[in-house]
Motif scaffolding. Structure first.
Motif, PDB file in Angstrom:
ATOM      1  N   TYR A   1     -40.406  -6.646 -20.775  1.00  0.00           N
ATOM      2  CA  TYR A   1     -39.451  -7.743 -20.651  1.00  0.00           C
ATOM      3  C   TYR A   1     -38.617  -7.820 -21.915  1.00  0.00           C
ATOM      4  N   ASN A   2     -37.610  -8.657 -21.907  1.00  0.00           N
ATOM      5  CA  ASN A   2     -36.848  -8.942 -23.120  1.00  0.00           C
ATOM      6  C   ASN A   2     -36.231 -10.332 -22.998  1.00  0.00           C
ATOM      7  N   SER A   3     -35.667 -10.810 -24.085  1.00  0.00           N
ATOM      8  CA  SER A   3     -34.947 -12.085 -24.117  1.00  0.00           C
ATOM      9  C   SER A   3     -33.542 -11.810 -24.624  1.00  0.00           C
ATOM     10  N   SER A   4     -32.557 -12.576 -24.119  1.00  0.00           N
ATOM     11  CA  SER A   4     -31.182 -12.237 -24.496  1.00  0.00           C
ATOM     12  C   SER A   4     -30.237 -13.405 -24.278  1.00  0.00           C
ATOM     13  N   THR A   5     -29.095 -13.315 -24.940  1.00  0.00           N
ATOM     14  CA  THR A   5     -27.936 -14.134 -24.617  1.00  0.00           C
ATOM     15  C   THR A   5     -26.918 -13.195 -23.994  1.00  0.00           C
ATOM     16  N   LEU A   6     -26.666 -13.381 -22.714  1.00  0.00           N
ATOM     17  CA  LEU A   6     -25.827 -12.457 -21.951  1.00  0.00           C
ATOM     18  C   LEU A   6     -24.363 -12.876 -21.977  1.00  0.00           C
ATOM     19  N   TYR A   7     -23.481 -11.863 -22.056  1.00  0.00           N
ATOM     20  CA  TYR A   7     -22.067 -12.085 -21.751  1.00  0.00           C
ATOM     21  C   TYR A   7     -21.838 -11.572 -20.336  1.00  0.00           C
ATOM     22  N   ARG A   8     -21.387 -12.471 -19.462  1.00  0.00           N
ATOM     23  CA  ARG A   8     -21.140 -12.127 -18.075  1.00  0.00           C
ATOM     24  C   ARG A   8     -19.646 -12.290 -17.789  1.00  0.00           C
ATOM     25  N   TYR A   9     -19.102 -11.338 -17.024  1.00  0.00           N
ATOM     26  CA  TYR A   9     -17.666 -11.375 -16.722  1.00  0.00           C
ATOM     27  C   TYR A   9     -17.425 -10.977 -15.276  1.00  0.00           C
ATOM     28  N   ALA A  10     -16.488 -11.668 -14.630  1.00  0.00           N
ATOM     29  CA  ALA A  10     -16.034 -11.300 -13.287  1.00  0.00           C
ATOM     30  C   ALA A  10     -14.578 -11.710 -13.157  1.00  0.00           C
ATOM     31  N   ASN A  11     -13.895 -11.092 -12.216  1.00  0.00           N
ATOM     32  CA  ASN A  11     -12.503 -11.489 -11.967  1.00  0.00           C
ATOM     33  C   ASN A  11     -12.208 -11.475 -10.476  1.00  0.00           C
ATOM     34  N   LEU A  12     -11.067 -12.052 -10.124  1.00  0.00           N
ATOM     35  CA  LEU A  12     -10.624 -12.099  -8.733  1.00  0.00           C
ATOM     36  C   LEU A  12      -9.123 -11.902  -8.680  1.00  0.00           C
ATOM     37  N   ASN A  13      -8.690 -10.914  -7.892  1.00  0.00           N
ATOM     38  CA  ASN A  13      -7.274 -10.732  -7.600  1.00  0.00           C
ATOM     39  C   ASN A  13      -6.937 -11.686  -6.458  1.00  0.00           C
ATOM     40  N   PHE A  14      -6.329 -12.831  -6.799  1.00  0.00           N
ATOM     41  CA  PHE A  14      -6.131 -13.888  -5.815  1.00  0.00           C
ATOM     42  C   PHE A  14      -5.196 -13.448  -4.689  1.00  0.00           C
ATOM     43  N   GLN A  15      -4.188 -12.648  -5.013  1.00  0.00           N
ATOM     44  CA  GLN A  15      -3.253 -12.172  -3.992  1.00  0.00           C
ATOM     45  C   GLN A  15      -3.978 -11.284  -2.976  1.00  0.00           C
ATOM     46  N   GLU A  16      -4.812 -10.365  -3.447  1.00  0.00           N
ATOM     47  CA  GLU A  16      -5.580  -9.508  -2.545  1.00  0.00           C
ATOM     48  C   GLU A  16      -6.573 -10.324  -1.729  1.00  0.00           C
ATOM     49  N   PHE A  17      -7.180 -11.307  -2.381  1.00  0.00           N
ATOM     50  CA  PHE A  17      -8.150 -12.144  -1.689  1.00  0.00           C
ATOM     51  C   PHE A  17      -7.479 -12.910  -0.545  1.00  0.00           C
ATOM     52  N   GLU A  18      -6.296 -13.442  -0.798  1.00  0.00           N
ATOM     53  CA  GLU A  18      -5.539 -14.127   0.259  1.00  0.00           C
ATOM     54  C   GLU A  18      -5.282 -13.195   1.437  1.00  0.00           C
ATOM     55  N   ALA A  19      -4.896 -11.949   1.130  1.00  0.00           N
ATOM     56  CA  ALA A  19      -4.614 -10.979   2.195  1.00  0.00           C
ATOM     57  C   ALA A  19      -5.880 -10.665   2.984  1.00  0.00           C
ATOM     58  N   ASN A  20      -7.017 -10.491   2.287  1.00  0.00           N
ATOM     59  CA  ASN A  20      -8.281 -10.165   2.952  1.00  0.00           C
ATOM     60  C   ASN A  20      -8.771 -11.307   3.834  1.00  0.00           C
ATOM     61  N   ILE A  21      -8.707 -12.515   3.298  1.00  0.00           N
ATOM     62  CA  ILE A  21      -9.250 -13.667   4.005  1.00  0.00           C
ATOM     63  C   ILE A  21      -8.289 -14.169   5.074  1.00  0.00           C
ATOM     64  N   GLY A  22      -7.091 -13.589   5.102  1.00  0.00           N
ATOM     65  CA  GLY A  22      -6.112 -13.975   6.112  1.00  0.00           C
ATOM     66  C   GLY A  22      -5.387 -15.263   5.785  1.00  0.00           C
TER      67      GLY A  22
END
Length: 361
Positions: free
Chosen positions: A211-232
């Motif tokens: 096991y280990n212990s940590s302070t994580l850096y987490r990153y994510a992004n979203l292309n809102f224009q593509e998401f709009e096209a996908n979700i209709g």
């Protein structure tokens, strides 16, 4: 639908105590070498899986299923839509759908690989098969790509048998890494036999867990224009906010019963950019060093990297922060709900402005 690019960046700092939430092939916590030192790592796949599980818990109607049993699901949809059909008639229609769509079915009646599909797609496919004796490949392609669930619109789908059915994901999730060097540790454990206490002198079972212990850096992004096209275009803003919320609050559950390490973010920054998404992990290429915690120093590094990035990219349209901040970065929000409300207001305005522009043209 917005015509201009709009990217949502999500940055999280989160402490995780003794844990093994994402294992490699040896059972050890996954690691990465970055900046010349060993870091704790949690794969993007495991975090996306945790998010998808939360989508299912929060809204069953807007979450897909990733499974090899898509033919079986289609059979169930056909039976629900037309109870009078015999099993043989249903099987013939399922075979017709998959053969026309160029998706192979194994002898066990499964797809050759896991396939993400939404409930809406299954219902539309079933109805189309019931309404048409002769099936059209182009129409089936539209049905397999329409009525996308939230997770399908976000994370996409690959169909090796027929790439025309692929869906390009609108979201990206980075592998989380610790902002500092980690040293692997080992828990030596023994288990005793309650029924035969005389056998416990040597212990009935023993072993070790890394096991280990940590302070994580987490990153994510979203292309809102593509998401709009996908979700209709339907509920794109609420879907984007759900994505942000579930990324913030989800966590992979590896060895959860052993370590009970479910924590919450210590710091969150959400940024809306017009030009390009920006991962700020380079803030930690030189590992943080500290004898009294990593969060405060990591926040300072992250906010400085945010400022430094302005040498290369346009100023963000909007930035909101939750947590103890060390600088003058963005609008401080009291909690996650406040952050979501603030981001949602900016997204709604962007969509409204684009709609007004489209109507004027």
């Amino acid at each position: 639908m917005t015509n201009k690019n709009l990217y949502i960046d999500i940055h999280v700092l989160q402490t995780v105590p003794s844990a093994n939430i994402n294992r490699d092939d040896t059972g050890a916590p996954k690691k990465a070498l970055y900046g010349g030192v060993t870091r704790a790592r949690v794969s993007s796949q495991s975090w996306k899986r945790a998010m998808r599980l939360r989508f299912n818990q929060e809204d069953h109607d807007d979450a897909g299923l990733r499974t090899k049993e898509v033919p079986q699901l289609l059979r169930q949809a056909l039976k629900a839509a037309a109870p009078a059909l015999t099993d043989e008639e249903i099987a013939a229609k399922v075979d017709a759908v998959f053969s026309t769509a160029k998706i192979k079915i194994t002898k066990d009646g499964q797809t050759g690989a896991l396939m993400l599909i939404s409930t809406g797609q299954l219902k539309k496919l079933a109805q189309y098969a019931l309404d048409n004796e002769a099936l059209d490949k182009k129409e089936l392609t539209k049905l397999f790509k329409g009525e996308q669930s939230l997770d399908l619109a976000l994370f996409g789908r690959m169909v090796a048998d027929n790439p025309e059915l692929n869906v390009e994901g609108s979201a990206q999730v980075a592998h989380a890494i610790s902002t500092h060097e980690i040293v692997p540790e080992f828990d030596y454990f023994t288990a005793l036999d309650d029924f035969k206490p005389e056998d416990n002198a040597g212990a009935a079972m023993l072993g070790t867990v890394e096991y280990n212990s940590s302070t994580l850096y987490r990153y994510a992004n979203l292309n809102f224009q593509e998401f709009e096209a996908n979700i209709g275009g339907r509920a794109a803003v609420s879907g984007a906010l759900s994505y942000i919320k579930e990324f913030l609050l989800s966590m992979p559950n590896g060895k959860q019963n052993t370590f009970a390490n479910k924590t919450l973010p210590n710091y969150v920054m959400v940024t809306l950019r017009p030009d390009t998404p920006v991962n700020l992990v380079s803030a930690f290429e030189d590992p943080v060093k500290s004898n009294h915690g990593y969060v405060e120093a990591s926040v300072k590094r992250l906010e400085q990297e945010y400022q430094d990035a302005l040498q290369f990219v346009d100023a963000p349209l909007f930035t909101a922060v939750v947590g103890k901040t060390n600088g003058e970065v963005g609008e401080q929000q009291a909690n996650v709900n406040g952050l979501l409300d603030a981001v949602g207001a900016v997204l709604k305005k962007a969509v409204s402005d684009e709609n007004d522009l489209d109507q004027a043209n």
